[in-house]
Design an enzyme around this catalytic site. Structure first.
Site, mmCIF file in Angstrom:
data_model
loop_
_atom_site.group_PDB
_atom_site.id
_atom_site.type_symbol
_atom_site.label_atom_id
_atom_site.label_comp_id
_atom_site.label_asym_id
_atom_site.label_seq_id
_atom_site.Cartn_x
_atom_site.Cartn_y
_atom_site.Cartn_z
ATOM 1 N N GLY A 5 43.844 2.323 89.627
ATOM 2 C CA GLY A 5 44.705 1.092 89.916
ATOM 3 C C GLY A 5 45.237 0.561 88.536
ATOM 4 N N ARG A 57 33.307 11.766 79.808
ATOM 5 C CA ARG A 57 32.319 10.654 80.269
ATOM 6 C C ARG A 57 31.366 11.278 81.371
ATOM 7 N NH1 ARG A 57 37.336 8.654 84.083
ATOM 8 N NH2 ARG A 57 37.552 10.927 84.937
ATOM 9 N N ARG A 91 7.530 -3.909 117.848
ATOM 10 C CA ARG A 91 7.901 -4.878 118.696
ATOM 11 C C ARG A 91 7.462 -4.456 120.104
ATOM 12 N NH1 ARG A 91 12.379 -3.115 116.213
ATOM 13 N NH2 ARG A 91 13.625 -4.225 114.882
ATOM 14 N N GLU A 126 8.862 -16.737 109.302
ATOM 15 C CA GLU A 126 10.323 -16.546 109.807
ATOM 16 C C GLU A 126 10.840 -18.113 109.918
ATOM 17 O OE1 GLU A 126 10.654 -14.106 113.088
ATOM 18 O OE2 GLU A 126 8.637 -14.547 113.877
ATOM 19 N N MET A 131 46.963 1.056 84.741
ATOM 20 C CA MET A 131 48.305 1.569 84.326
ATOM 21 C C MET A 131 48.048 2.944 83.823
ATOM 22 S SD MET A 131 50.963 1.195 81.180
ATOM 23 C CE MET A 131 50.296 2.763 80.303
ATOM 24 N N CYS A 168 9.629 -7.445 107.311
ATOM 25 C CA CYS A 168 10.292 -6.591 108.257
ATOM 26 C C CYS A 168 11.674 -7.302 108.511
ATOM 27 C CB CYS A 168 9.622 -6.449 109.375
ATOM 28 S SG CYS A 168 9.101 -8.023 110.136
ATOM 29 N N TYR A 194 4.987 -4.350 100.700
ATOM 30 C CA TYR A 194 5.867 -3.324 101.275
ATOM 31 C C TYR A 194 6.904 -3.872 101.937
ATOM 32 C CZ TYR A 194 3.630 -4.940 105.373
ATOM 33 O OH TYR A 194 3.088 -5.688 106.831
ATOM 34 N N LYS A 230 36.682 4.994 77.951
ATOM 35 C CA LYS A 230 37.535 6.008 77.121
ATOM 36 C C LYS A 230 37.579 5.845 75.640
ATOM 37 C CE LYS A 230 41.150 7.400 79.707
ATOM 38 N NZ LYS A 230 42.264 7.111 80.197
ATOM 39 N N GLY A 257 9.946 -12.425 108.159
ATOM 40 C CA GLY A 257 10.862 -11.646 109.284
ATOM 41 C C GLY A 257 12.198 -12.172 108.528
ATOM 42 N N THR A 258 12.840 -11.521 107.789
ATOM 43 C CA THR A 258 14.093 -12.113 107.029
ATOM 44 C C THR A 258 15.357 -12.321 107.814
ATOM 45 O OG1 THR A 258 14.338 -9.969 106.156
ATOM 46 C CG2 THR A 258 13.165 -11.269 104.527
ATOM 47 N N ASN A 259 15.384 -11.758 108.803
ATOM 48 C CA ASN A 259 16.300 -11.990 109.810
ATOM 49 C C ASN A 259 16.517 -13.313 110.202
ATOM 50 O OD1 ASN A 259 17.137 -9.280 109.660
ATOM 51 N ND2 ASN A 259 16.398 -8.750 111.647
ATOM 52 N N ASP A 260 15.269 -13.716 110.927
ATOM 53 C CA ASP A 260 15.358 -15.287 111.207
ATOM 54 C C ASP A 260 15.166 -16.034 110.023
ATOM 55 O OD1 ASP A 260 15.294 -15.865 114.147
ATOM 56 O OD2 ASP A 260 13.352 -14.467 114.293
ATOM 57 N N SER A 307 4.134 -11.065 107.182
ATOM 58 C CA SER A 307 5.048 -10.474 107.165
ATOM 59 C C SER A 307 6.497 -11.269 107.194
ATOM 60 C CB SER A 307 5.041 -9.404 108.290
ATOM 61 O OG SER A 307 6.337 -8.584 108.170
ATOM 62 N N HIS A 364 42.896 14.096 92.316
ATOM 63 C CA HIS A 364 42.904 12.721 92.526
ATOM 64 C C HIS A 364 41.883 12.447 94.053
ATOM 65 C CE1 HIS A 364 43.628 8.606 93.970
ATOM 66 N NE2 HIS A 364 43.586 8.204 92.788
ATOM 67 N N ARG A 385 47.136 5.362 76.554
ATOM 68 C CA ARG A 385 46.096 5.540 77.486
ATOM 69 C C ARG A 385 45.246 4.118 77.733
ATOM 70 N NH1 ARG A 385 42.863 10.357 75.339
ATOM 71 N NH2 ARG A 385 42.534 10.781 77.858
HETATM 72 P P1 ADP Z 1 43.142 8.956 83.282
HETATM 73 O O1 ADP Z 1 42.315 8.128 82.741
HETATM 74 O O2 ADP Z 1 44.010 8.765 84.450
HETATM 75 O O3 ADP Z 1 42.462 10.458 83.145
HETATM 76 P P2 ADP Z 1 44.239 9.870 80.356
HETATM 77 O O4 ADP Z 1 44.400 8.813 79.535
HETATM 78 O O5 ADP Z 1 42.976 10.639 80.348
HETATM 79 O O6 ADP Z 1 44.408 9.174 82.004
HETATM 80 O O7 ADP Z 1 45.430 10.829 80.400
HETATM 81 C C1 ADP Z 1 45.555 11.870 81.295
HETATM 82 C C2 ADP Z 1 45.792 12.945 80.706
HETATM 83 O O8 ADP Z 1 47.089 13.157 79.642
HETATM 84 C C3 ADP Z 1 44.706 13.743 79.761
HETATM 85 O O9 ADP Z 1 43.913 14.409 80.608
HETATM 86 C C4 ADP Z 1 45.560 14.684 79.090
HETATM 87 O O10 ADP Z 1 45.803 15.921 79.656
HETATM 88 C C5 ADP Z 1 46.706 13.909 78.680
HETATM 89 N N1 ADP Z 1 46.735 13.265 77.599
HETATM 90 C C6 ADP Z 1 46.620 12.249 77.061
HETATM 91 N N2 ADP Z 1 46.376 11.644 75.731
HETATM 92 C C7 ADP Z 1 46.939 12.830 75.349
HETATM 93 C C8 ADP Z 1 47.227 13.485 73.898
HETATM 94 N N3 ADP Z 1 46.933 12.531 72.935
HETATM 95 N N4 ADP Z 1 47.765 14.545 73.775
HETATM 96 C C9 ADP Z 1 47.879 15.524 74.908
HETATM 97 N N5 ADP Z 1 47.711 15.146 76.132
HETATM 98 C C10 ADP Z 1 47.211 13.863 76.259
HETATM 99 MG MG MG Z 2 41.686 11.123 81.746
#
Ligand code: ADP
Ligand code: MG
Ligand code: MG
Length: 906
Positions: free
Chosen positions: A119, A354, A578, A762, A121, A849, A869, A41, A783-786, A781, A472, A110
């Protein structure tokens, strides 16, 4: 690509000293090392800011180096100071100050690691608000509703994410406030209601943490950053990295960014978009947005979203600007991007980008389209590299069997293609527990959050009541190729059941879903395989161009119908045919037993002659299916007792009912051929040594079949393969039987037939003595299993159950070596065998094989070992063609003295 092997750039002097980088800090690092330093990010925010000059709210990134230092030794000494300086720079840039009671600076905090990772924060928005600065926001914006709404949201987010308070405690108050005012959305609450909510939220914090909600923005910031760093080691993040093979040492970055407000008024909003359609690949921007909303409202699927095209009417200037941004992002990243954006009073702000996740069908279509796209001009090699085995699996995914009638009980959005069937479970822990009991499950949720990924991971498919195509649930399911239907609005999900009108689905009930159509069906629907998109053939033909002359793909096929199926999928021959099934048919087994039991030469040869007839017919059909392509036929391999009745059963019968004459002879034979370790017993060529005439009969059947094909105008290409060889004299002997039999056949047919003779490698001994054995072989050939079984000393049939799980869990093995070829051990033997074999026989043709021939990672290893191959099951052929091309592109081949590896760097 193995994520674990990602380069860890040596920290430059600057990187070693420095923890904090403004988004517009000039970097000269390559994209990969920038991501390593700043997280994905942060790196993309920096690129959008400085390289692309896009409108990004200013901010700074605290590097992954800081996180690693923090996790090892605690908060680094200079970090606080660096953050303070960065905050000061941000304050003067924005002309606003943290906690200011006339014009406060608000930021988002963020997380963002090198690899996109659920997973971790969640993001905290509106950080910097407190009881005083919120009043300033009221005065500045002239909009008390907006200001108190932002404050309330902030306290709840902070409480949930940084302080770890269950969001239900906040939601309770929110729901009551909405009910009291009779409004449907959070944004519709009055200023007073939001002000009251903020106070209630603060007391929730006081109750649950035993301390007041922090009023000092710098303390808020410090705690938030610490929470991000700590979340790197959270259980969910850890489990995700285990699954994806991501290094646990990488750490995450934290981004601090000035807030922009999509919840400002009706000229504001927030959205998520893809520059192309992530489900179909169509070259049309695609996404959802919401007016007067903030942050993740769109992604959470908790409220009503609008399609991106509506922007044209609502915010025409922004819509135009956004489409320019899409074009620039695509030509910069040379790929489809996903973006997060916010509009504040008609002004566009970019918050993230991204390369976007996509379905297999979309990946294929985009890769093909981008080769012709003048703004992108992908090379064919790049296009091929962008497709993964998972993408192919997805497009070759099953659908509902078209011949079965299904009753669609509910419709939602077609979020991730493919059909799935399983028992309904309504939360991740029960879903996981059910799969551990061996059940197939479908996860049904109101909506999903990162807490649900463990359940999604084990699910056959996912159904949610809420959420759009970028929710999500939809994004995660597509990424993993799990069929999903989201936004089934009439679905009401409870803890252990769900309702659809008057239908109740209870935990454990069978449900089916079609993620390509958005259909939910009760019960178990039969599945059928699907028809792949047209781009599949284009990509595979490019893959074939790339690997041509470097790595072939053949099939393991024992019957004409398998051979046809394999050929249709692009197999370039049979690498393993076989012959044992030719002995096992109900019409054949009695003959085989007669041969085993034969008392006289006459009986023995009579049985062989009858076997010859049936085998010849089988071979004719296979050679016809694979006309003009090589067919490697393996002479009989399994231990003879496999053709005899079960010893224990005979013994029991003898003791109880008694045996007739035939049975008595069978019992004697079963006793005679019984072995303690059949896998290490009389198998393969050893059988030929003990039962002379058996292999000669098979060779005769095969060569006579080839002659019949020749006579019919065909082009049979026969390769005769001797299994389980351990020494040169043994192969020389077996070869002499083949030659003798062929001379016999040749006397009866006018046209000479060319064929080759080779052996399987093998046993470890065969690999070690490959230079001696190669003197008698036209081909090898592996025989990678054996070979795996004997190299590890793992009985394949036994270790899978008991041993493999603890070995994998405790990290004693990285993979099950029967799934992914062990590059270090077994791969070394293959490599050695290839080099030694070619040292005495430069023309030796070498294949493999076994199950590994269809596994992309193993294919890459085998290519590096120098094989010509791979051979795999017919339905893995497309994946193997792709993986073979990618292996060739990756290079690194070591094929011994006559290494002819290409330098294929485009
Ligand atoms: P995630 O990785 O879960 O997508 P983000 O860090 O992208 O989390 O944040 C989720 C959302 O929070 C973003 O899509 C955006 O809508 C909002 N957000 C994050 N930073 C800002 C900011 N500086 N101003 C306004 N909205 C924000
Ligand atoms: Mg985001
Ligand atoms: Mg998120």
């Amino acid at each position: 690509m193995s994520l674990t092997n990602s380069p860890v750039p040596s920290a430059s002097n600057e990187a070693a000293r420095r923890f904090v980088y403004d988004f517009d800090h000039p970097h000269d690092a390559a994209p990969m090392s920038l991501k390593f330093l700043l997280g994905g990010k942060g790196a993309n925010l920096a690129e959008m800011t400085s390289v692309l000059g896009l409108p990004v709210p200013p901010g700074f990134t605290i590097s992954t180096t800081a996180c690693r230092a923090y996790l090892r030794h605690g908060w680094p000494l200079s970090l606080g100071h660096e953050i303070n300086q960065a905050v000061s720079r941000l304050e003067s840039r924005m002309g606003r100050h943290f906690g200011d009671d006339s014009d406060p600076l608000l930021v988002s905090v963020r997380s963002g690691a090198q690899f996109s990772m659920p997973g971790m924060m969640d993001t905290v928005l509106n950080l910097g608000l407190n009881d005083a600065s919120v009043e300033a926001l009221v005065a500045r914006s002239g909009d008390a509703r907006f200001a108190y709404d932002s404050y309330a949201r902030f306290i709840a987010m902070y409480g949930r994410i940084v302080l770890g308070i269950d969001h239900a405690h906040f939601n309770e108050h929110l729901r009551r406030a909405m009910a009291d005012e009779g409004v449907a959305t959070e944004g519709a609450l009055s200023a007073e209601a939001n002000l009251a909510l903020a106070a209630q939220y603060r007391s929730v914090v006081q109750t649950h943490c035993g301390r007041a909600f922090p009023q000092d923005p710098r303390q808020q910031l410090h705690e938030a950053i610490e929470a991000i760093f700590t979340s790197w080691n959270g259980a969910r993040a850890h489990a995700f990295r285990d699954r994806e093979g991501i290094d646990h040492e990488l750490g995450t970055a934290a981004n601090v960014q000035a807030m922009v407000f999509g919840n400002r008024d009706e000229t504001s909003g927030t959205g998520v978009a893809f520059t192309r359609n992530p489900s179909t690949g169509e070259a049309l921007a695609f996404g959802d947005f919401m007016v007067n909303a903030q942050g993740e409202d769109v992604v959470a699927g908790t409220s009503i979203t609008r399609p991106l095209v509506d922007l044209d009417d609502l915010f025409p200037i922004v819509a135009k600007e956004l489409s320019d941004v899409f074009a620039r992002l695509e030509s910069h990243y040379r790929d489809m991007c996903d973006i997060e954006f916010t509009v504040e009073q008609n002004r566009l702000w970019m918050l993230q980008t991204r390369p976007g996740m996509r379905t297999g069908a979309a990946a294929l279509r985009m890769a093909v389209d981008m080769v012709d796209d003048p703004a992108i001009l992908l090379t064919r090699a790049e296009a091929v590299s962008r497709i993964t085995g998972d993408h192919l699996d997805q497009v070759l995914h099953p659908t509902f069997d078209p011949s079965t009638e299904v009753e669609v009980v509910a419709r939602g959005l077609a979020a991730s293609p493919g059909a799935a069937v399983g028992r309904a479970y309504f939360d991740a822990p029960s879903a996981v527990a059910a799969t551990q009991r061996g059940e197939s499950i479908v996860l049904i949720r109101a909506e999903t959050s990162p807490d649900d990924v463990a359940g999604m991971l084990v699910a056959e498919g996912v159904i949610t009541a809420r959420g759009g195509l970028v929710s999500h649930a939809a994004v995660v399911a597509r990424g993993w190729g799990k069929p999903a239907v989201v936004g089934v609005s009439e679905l009401v999900v409870d803890a252990r059941s769900a309702r659809l009108g008057d239908i109740t689905i209870t935990e454990g009930d069978w449900v089916s879903l079609d993620g390509s159509a958005g259909h939910v069906v009760l019960g178990r629907v039969e599945l059928a395989s699907s028809t792949a998109p047209a781009e599949l053939e284009v990509i595979l033909s490019w893959a074939d161009e790339i690997r041509a002359g470097h790595l072939g793909v053949r099939a393991n096929a024992d019957t004409a119908s398998d051979a046809l199926a394999a050929r249709q999928r692009g197999a370039e021959g049979i690498g393993l045919c076989r012959t044992e099934h030719m002995f096992l048919g109900p019409d054949r087994l009695p003959v085989v037993r007669a041969m085993i039991l034969a008392n006289t030469d006459e009986e023995y040869h009579d049985a062989l002659a009858r076997l010859l007839e049936v085998q010849r017919a089988d071979f004719v059909a296979i050679l016809e299916a694979m006309d003009a392509l090589p067919v490697t036929v393996r002479l009989l391999d399994p231990p003879l007792h496999e053709f005899l009745p079960d010893l224990d059963a005979l013994v029991v019968k003898e003791a109880t009912l008694g045996l007739d004459d035939d049975e008595t002879r069978l019992l004697a034979a079963a006793r005679y051929w019984h072995e303690q370790n059949p896998m290490l017993g009389v198998r393969g060529v050893r059988l030929g040594v003990l039962k002379p005439g058996l292999y000669a009969m098979q060779v005769r059947a095969l060569l006579e079949a080839a002659q019949l094909r020749l006579a019919a105008g065909g082009d049979p290409r026969v390769e005769i393969m001797i299994p389980l060889t351990i020494s040169a004299p043994e192969l020389a002997l077996a070869r002499s039987w083949v030659i003798e039999a062929s001379e016999y056949v040749a006397r009866h047919y006018p046209v000479p037939l060319h064929f080759s003779v080779g052996t399987m490698i093998e046993t470890p001994r065969a690999a070690l003595l490959a230079h001696q054995i190669a003197a008698h072989a036209d081909f090898f050939s592996f025989g990678t299993n054996d070979l795996t079984q004997m190299t590890f000393g793992f009985s394949r049939d036994d270790v899978e159950g008991k041993l493999m799980a603890p070995y994998l869990e405790q990290g004693l093995l990285e993979h099950n070596p029967f799934d992914v070829l062990d590059a270090e051990g077994v791969g070394e033997l293959v490599s050695l065998g290839v080099r030694r074999g070619r040292s005495t026989n430069p023309h030796l043709k070498i294949g493999i094989c076994g199950e590994h021939g269809g596994d992309p990672t193993s294919i890459a290893t085998l290519y590096r070992c120098g094989v010509d191959y791979v051979s795999c099951s017919p339905y893995r052929i497309p994946v193997a063609r792709l993986a073979a091309a990618q292996a060739v592109l990756a290079g690194g081949r070591n094929a011994g003295p006559e290494d002819s590896s290409p330098s294929h760097q485009e």
